[in-house]
Design a protein around this motif. Structure first.
Motif, PDB file in Angstrom:
ATOM      1  N   MET A 139       0.768  -1.230  -0.086  1.00 37.02           N
ATOM      2  CA  MET A 139       0.038  -0.072   0.069  1.00 37.02           C
ATOM      3  C   MET A 139       1.012   1.140   0.057  1.00 37.02           C
ATOM      4  O   MET A 139       2.157   1.106   0.069  1.00 37.02           O
ATOM      5  CB  MET A 139      -1.032   0.013   1.282  1.00 37.02           C
ATOM      6  CG  MET A 139      -1.839  -1.245   1.526  1.00 37.02           C
ATOM      7  SD  MET A 139      -2.785  -1.144   2.593  1.00 37.02           S
ATOM      8  CE  MET A 139      -4.136   0.183   1.882  1.00 37.02           C
ATOM      9  N   GLY A 140       0.346   2.311  -0.413  1.00 36.63           N
ATOM     10  CA  GLY A 140       0.929   3.648  -0.144  1.00 36.63           C
ATOM     11  C   GLY A 140       0.322   4.743  -1.146  1.00 36.63           C
ATOM     12  O   GLY A 140      -0.795   4.567  -1.817  1.00 36.63           O
ATOM     13  N   GLY A 141       0.729   5.841  -0.977  1.00 36.35           N
ATOM     14  CA  GLY A 141      -0.042   6.923  -1.777  1.00 36.35           C
ATOM     15  C   GLY A 141       0.215   6.799  -3.291  1.00 36.35           C
ATOM     16  O   GLY A 141       1.290   6.198  -3.588  1.00 36.35           O
ATOM     17  N   SER A 142      -0.511   7.516  -3.970  1.00 36.28           N
ATOM     18  CA  SER A 142      -0.194   7.685  -5.418  1.00 36.28           C
ATOM     19  C   SER A 142       1.156   8.265  -5.701  1.00 36.28           C
ATOM     20  O   SER A 142       1.691   9.239  -4.847  1.00 36.28           O
ATOM     21  CB  SER A 142      -1.293   8.567  -6.283  1.00 36.28           C
ATOM     22  OG  SER A 142      -2.613   8.050  -6.021  1.00 36.28           O
ATOM     23  N   GLY A 143       1.850   7.576  -6.648  1.00 40.84           N
ATOM     24  CA  GLY A 143       3.215   7.866  -6.948  1.00 40.84           C
ATOM     25  C   GLY A 143       4.353   7.448  -5.986  1.00 40.84           C
ATOM     26  O   GLY A 143       5.503   8.010  -5.905  1.00 40.84           O
ATOM     27  N   SER A 144       3.852   6.541  -5.207  1.00 37.26           N
ATOM     28  CA  SER A 144       4.953   6.111  -4.113  1.00 37.26           C
ATOM     29  C   SER A 144       5.888   4.930  -4.677  1.00 37.26           C
ATOM     30  O   SER A 144       6.718   4.575  -3.961  1.00 37.26           O
ATOM     31  CB  SER A 144       4.012   5.401  -2.914  1.00 37.26           C
ATOM     32  OG  SER A 144       3.226   4.304  -3.215  1.00 37.26           O
ATOM     33  N   GLY A 145       5.165   4.350  -5.919  1.00 39.26           N
ATOM     34  CA  GLY A 145       6.161   3.599  -6.663  1.00 39.26           C
ATOM     35  C   GLY A 145       5.863   2.072  -6.801  1.00 39.26           C
ATOM     36  O   GLY A 145       6.324   1.155  -7.065  1.00 39.26           O
ATOM     37  N   LYS A 146       4.277   1.774  -6.238  1.00 41.93           N
ATOM     38  CA  LYS A 146       3.825   0.563  -6.149  1.00 41.93           C
ATOM     39  C   LYS A 146       3.835  -0.202  -7.639  1.00 41.93           C
ATOM     40  O   LYS A 146       4.307  -1.422  -7.679  1.00 41.93           O
ATOM     41  CB  LYS A 146       2.447   0.517  -5.506  1.00 41.93           C
ATOM     42  CG  LYS A 146       2.508   1.342  -4.200  1.00 41.93           C
ATOM     43  CD  LYS A 146       0.997   1.111  -3.432  1.00 41.93           C
ATOM     44  CE  LYS A 146       0.011   1.589  -4.440  1.00 41.93           C
ATOM     45  NZ  LYS A 146       0.209   3.220  -4.644  1.00 41.93           N
ATOM     46  N   SER A 147       3.314   0.422  -8.569  1.00 44.92           N
ATOM     47  CA  SER A 147       3.109  -0.073  -9.658  1.00 44.92           C
ATOM     48  C   SER A 147       4.442  -0.253 -10.650  1.00 44.92           C
ATOM     49  O   SER A 147       5.023  -1.202 -11.249  1.00 44.92           O
ATOM     50  CB  SER A 147       2.251   0.610 -10.719  1.00 44.92           C
ATOM     51  OG  SER A 147       0.820   0.595 -10.090  1.00 44.92           O
ATOM     52  N   VAL A 148       5.425   0.740 -10.344  1.00 47.56           N
ATOM     53  CA  VAL A 148       6.743   0.666 -10.780  1.00 47.56           C
ATOM     54  C   VAL A 148       7.632  -0.805 -10.145  1.00 47.56           C
ATOM     55  O   VAL A 148       8.245  -1.432 -10.872  1.00 47.56           O
ATOM     56  CB  VAL A 148       7.415   1.906 -10.652  1.00 47.56           C
ATOM     57  CG1 VAL A 148       9.197   1.708 -11.081  1.00 47.56           C
ATOM     58  CG2 VAL A 148       6.994   2.960 -11.481  1.00 47.56           C
ATOM     59  N   PHE A 149       7.157  -0.958  -8.878  1.00 51.47           N
ATOM     60  CA  PHE A 149       7.853  -1.876  -8.404  1.00 51.47           C
ATOM     61  C   PHE A 149       7.336  -3.142  -8.686  1.00 51.47           C
ATOM     62  O   PHE A 149       8.275  -4.313  -9.128  1.00 51.47           O
ATOM     63  CB  PHE A 149       7.537  -1.868  -6.701  1.00 51.47           C
ATOM     64  CG  PHE A 149       7.900  -3.028  -5.992  1.00 51.47           C
ATOM     65  CD1 PHE A 149       9.206  -3.376  -5.637  1.00 51.47           C
ATOM     66  CD2 PHE A 149       6.643  -3.858  -5.412  1.00 51.47           C
ATOM     67  CE1 PHE A 149       9.486  -4.534  -4.754  1.00 51.47           C
ATOM     68  CE2 PHE A 149       7.237  -4.933  -4.756  1.00 51.47           C
ATOM     69  CZ  PHE A 149       8.456  -5.295  -4.324  1.00 51.47           C
TER      70      PHE A 149
END
Length: 248
Positions: free
Chosen positions: A34-44
């Motif tokens: 989890m995390g805010g928008s732009g925190s890198g989840k999708s890139v990760f």
């Protein structure tokens, strides 16, 4: 550990998205990221499945480093991974049977009749029957998610990634998807990694929650422990979503 990441960096031009991210995910666990928008989840997630190449760092999947592998070499790693995309990513012009059978047709030489039998079995396991000849446009949002999950399970992966599995669903269907995740995990006993904004879903299904913030891991803990996190962002994130008293 099923997944181990060390000092992962990824930039796009001057935008530094992942800034030395490190974490581990236990085998056969359910972990929500989890995390805010732009925190890198999708890139990760794209780095983990080999769609993006990190600038620096190490990624180990089932004990095997994926760094430096060619696309051909990554195919062997990807067979260990099932993926349920945010919108289920079904092919609109293909029937449910054709959609769910696609991974086996692409990666195996299994006879067609065996594949069809397997599709019907997987559909039953996610709560769907007699829909194999329907098109995605004939299905509800919740049914499409279930079809996507059946497809993700076709190659008996060791890891299943879920990308925002409850986006666009009403609260009743969201709760049903949570139940489906728990039931499927119990049946298959594999590693589930869920990229997710839904706090209630995370607290329903997760054994651990990993909180991303500004390209690093702000905290990784059980849901119950995370409630008491002293990290300012985590406190702000959860307080903005729910009354955390219900989880204390």
């Amino acid at each position: 550990m099923m997944i181990r990441v060390q000092n992962l960096h990824k930039s796009f031009g001057e935008q530094h998205v992942l800034k030395g991210l490190s974490m581990e995910i236990r085998e056969k666990s359910i972990t929500c990221i989890m995390g805010g928008s732009g925190s890198g989840k999708s890139v990760f997630m794209k780095c983990l499945i080999g769609l993006l190449k990190p600038d620096k760092g190490e990624i180990y999947i089932d004990g095997e480093s994926i760094m430096g592998k060619t696309q051909r070499q990554l195919q062997g790693v990807r067979k260990k991974i099932g993926m349920l995309f945010q919108d289920a990513a079904l092919f609109d012009d293909m029937t449910v049977m054709e959609n769910v059978s696609f991974p086996m047709l692409e990666h195996t030489q299994t006879p067609e009749d065996e594949i069809q039998d397997r599709v019907i079995t997987k559909l039953k396991e996610v709560g769907l029957e007699n829909i194999e000849h329907k098109l995605p446009s004939e299905l509800s949002g919740g049914m499409r998610k279930r079809v996507g999950l059946a497809r993700a399970l076709m190659l008996d992966p060791k890891i299943v990634f879920f990308d925002e599995p409850t986006t666009g669903l009403d609260p009743i269907m969201t709760n049903q998807i949570g139940d489906l995740i728990l039931q499927t995990h119990q049946r298959y006993d594999v590693t589930f990694v869920i990229i997710n904004h839904d706090v209630n879903l995370s607290y329903k299904v997760a054994e651990e929650i990993v909180m991303f913030h500004q390209g690093i891991v702000a905290d990784q803990a059980t849901p119950q422990a995370l409630v008491h996190s002293s990290h300012p962002f985590i406190q702000k994130f959860f307080n903005a979503h729910v009354d955390m008293e219900q989880y204390r």
